[in-house]
Design a protein around this motif. Structure first.
Motif, mmCIF file in Angstrom:
data_model
loop_
_atom_site.group_PDB
_atom_site.id
_atom_site.type_symbol
_atom_site.label_atom_id
_atom_site.label_comp_id
_atom_site.label_asym_id
_atom_site.label_seq_id
_atom_site.Cartn_x
_atom_site.Cartn_y
_atom_site.Cartn_z
ATOM 1 N N THR A 186 -11.523 -3.285 -6.423
ATOM 2 C CA THR A 186 -10.773 -2.105 -5.988
ATOM 3 C C THR A 186 -11.687 -1.182 -5.189
ATOM 4 O OG1 THR A 186 -11.319 -0.818 -7.970
ATOM 5 C CG2 THR A 186 -9.316 -2.168 -8.064
ATOM 6 N N HIS A 210 -6.098 -0.063 -10.066
ATOM 7 C CA HIS A 210 -5.238 -1.240 -10.180
ATOM 8 C C HIS A 210 -3.761 -0.852 -10.233
ATOM 9 C CE1 HIS A 210 -9.056 -3.207 -11.619
ATOM 10 N NE2 HIS A 210 -8.625 -4.050 -10.716
ATOM 11 N N GLN A 247 -2.832 -0.701 -6.653
ATOM 12 C CA GLN A 247 -2.590 -2.031 -6.092
ATOM 13 C C GLN A 247 -1.221 -2.551 -6.525
ATOM 14 O OE1 GLN A 247 -5.984 -4.284 -7.516
ATOM 15 N NE2 GLN A 247 -7.173 -3.862 -5.674
ATOM 16 N N THR A 255 -5.973 -4.598 -0.100
ATOM 17 C CA THR A 255 -5.256 -5.191 -1.223
ATOM 18 C C THR A 255 -4.626 -6.527 -0.851
ATOM 19 O OG1 THR A 255 -4.800 -3.008 -2.140
ATOM 20 C CG2 THR A 255 -3.447 -4.815 -2.939
#
Length: 480
Positions: free
Chosen positions: A106, A149, A152, A125
């Motif tokens: 990330t 996350h 994402q 991503t």
């Protein structure tokens, strides 16, 4: 095995401990992404052999599968006039694969934070997710999840990125590490409550927890309705039985059991299997990880020559090839010891299968040499090599992980009403498990990505990685 544990301790640190201030990567290129999802689109897969992966379900030969609004709406029903036809003749349809142990890079910033400071190192991503989709991996379980996350996952949910569904586990450790570190029972319980409040769906326990805190975390997770997965803390060395408390849901590595013995015998494997069986604790053996570690302890030549390295971000390539922790000690004694662990993992799979303990596919993607997406097929093949049938190995990558994650009403089998997460294969995986790699196309949440599209996505990813390597010398500044 401290050197193995240290290589997994907070995978974010393992993967990103290059403490330099690099220039931001170039803006994400959108031409490598397929079109945004068209939820109203209708597809008909004709004359396909369906392996539904339902418990006891039979193959449906020459079936027609209708997909509408991202869902399977019919098996062998009439074909709507507006349907886009996909020729399935001579092909095989299986559920999308699930990887139960990943670590996805990330965006981040290194060094002292300043007011308004954002990330200085960026990961596209789509580029992180493309290898999963190209390999038919439609769900992943992130076991060192953090706030990024969620971002994402939102990109994927919006349709800006085509990627797998993401389950997120908050990692809780003890000792003097970083992240969520707790060393008392009360702090452990609060860490679980905080993780739930932040939106995490699972708890991962780690190696340095003390006995009291570990037991409190497991108990609080049960009260909060969160399943637990993770390591067997080192504090249970010599008293393994005490680690198997109710609601310890899954052991994340076969290696965790190898820490509990010096014999690596069939008897040890059977004893461990009975402990897990009695406690209803599942196993994700991560055979692939130990295989890759053994290879790298011997030499980095195979990794350096891998054609899959082109799909790995150059920062990670540099980490794997120039600061590889596994390759620092290549003595014959260490090679022999890691070989013992690889062999013992196979004994564990056989013993756990015989005992009736559910086994699921997890790869520990992010560890040096374990390639996102591709490693799922490696793991499935290793499970078959260890004694599973192809059907059992496929269940370990589809129905069983969906059940453990609590999403079996959505994915994991091919049934009417379920989400269209599917893989169209050119050959029968039940006759040869390596046929899971012969992917004609993938449905992820009802979006069709054919082989030409996924290959173009991989090609674009490779070109961007090469361009990034040319633009910046990733080996020049490394403070490990």
């Amino acid at each position: 095995m401290p050197y193995l544990n240290s290589c997994r301790l907070f995978l974010c640190i393992l993967l990103f401990s290059l403490t330099f201030r690099c220039t931001p990567s170039s803006p994400p290129l959108k031409e490598h992404s397929p079109e945004k999802k068209a939820s109203q689109k209708v597809f008909a897969i004709q004359q396909v052999n369906v392996i539904p992966m339902t418990s006891g379900g039979n193959i449906l030969p020459n079936a027609t599968v209708i997909i509408r609004n991202e869902r399977i709406v019919s098996l062998n029903g009439p074909i709507p006039a507006e349907a886009e036809i996909i020729d399935g003749k001579g092909k095989w349809l299986i559920p999308g694969l699930i990887d139960m142990h990943v670590h996805v890079p990330t965006d981040m910033h290194f060094g002292p934070a300043r007011p308004t400071q954002g990330a200085t190192l960026f990961f596209d991503t789509q580029d992180m997710m493309t290898p999963y989709i190209a390999n038919g991996v439609t769900t992943i379980f992130e076991l060192t999840a953090k706030a990024e996350h969620f971002g994402q996952r939102n990109e994927i949910a919006r349709g800006d990125v085509i990627g797998p569904h993401m389950a997120l586990a908050a990692l809780i450790n003890g000792g003097e590490g970083s992240g969520r570190v707790v060393n008392t029972a009360s702090d452990g319980r609060q860490a679980v409550r905080s993780a739930k409040a932040e939106g995490y769906e699972f708890i991962k326990v780690y190696s340095d927890l003390n006995v009291e805190t570990y037991q409190a975390i497991i108990d609080e997770a049960k009260k909060q309705g969160l399943k637990t997965i993770g390591h067997i803390p080192n504090a249970f060395k010599g008293r393994l039985e005490q680690a198997f408390v109710p609601h310890f849901g899954m052991v994340a590595h076969g290696e965790e059991f190898s820490k509990q013995t010096n014999e690596y015998s069939e008897g040890d494997a059977q004893r461990f299997a009975q402990l897990a069986k009695k406690n209803e604790t599942w196993l994700s053996p991560t055979l692939t990880t130990m295989e890759r570690i053994l290879t790298q302890v011997r030499s980095l030549d195979e990794l350096r020559a891998s054609p899959l390295l082109q799909y790995v971000h150059p920062l990670l390539q540099s980490k794997w090839l120039t600061a590889n922790n596994y390759n620092r000690d290549t003595s014959p004694e260490r090679v022999a010891h890691i070989g013992q662990l690889v062999d013992f993992n196979v004994k564990l799979v056989r013993a756990f299968k015989k005992a009736g303990v559910p086994i699921v596919v997890g790869t520990d993607t992010g560890v040096s040499g374990v390639m996102a997406g591709f490693a799922v097929h490696d793991e499935i093949e290793l499970l078959v090599k260890a004694g599973m049938t192809p059907l059992e190995a496929l269940a370990s990558a589809t129905r069983l992980p969906a059940s453990w994650l609590g999403i079996d009403n959505e994915v994991g089998t091919i049934e009417v009403g379920k989400r269209a997460d599917l893989i169209l294969l050119d050959a029968d995986p039940l006759t040869d498990i390596t046929n899971t790699r012969k992917i004609r196309g993938v449905f992820v949440n009802g979006r069709w990505v054919d082989r030409s599209t996924s290959q173009a996505m991989l090609s674009g990813l490779s070109k961007r990685n090469q361009a990034a390597k040319n633009d910046y010398d990733w080996n020049k500044r490394r403070d490990y």
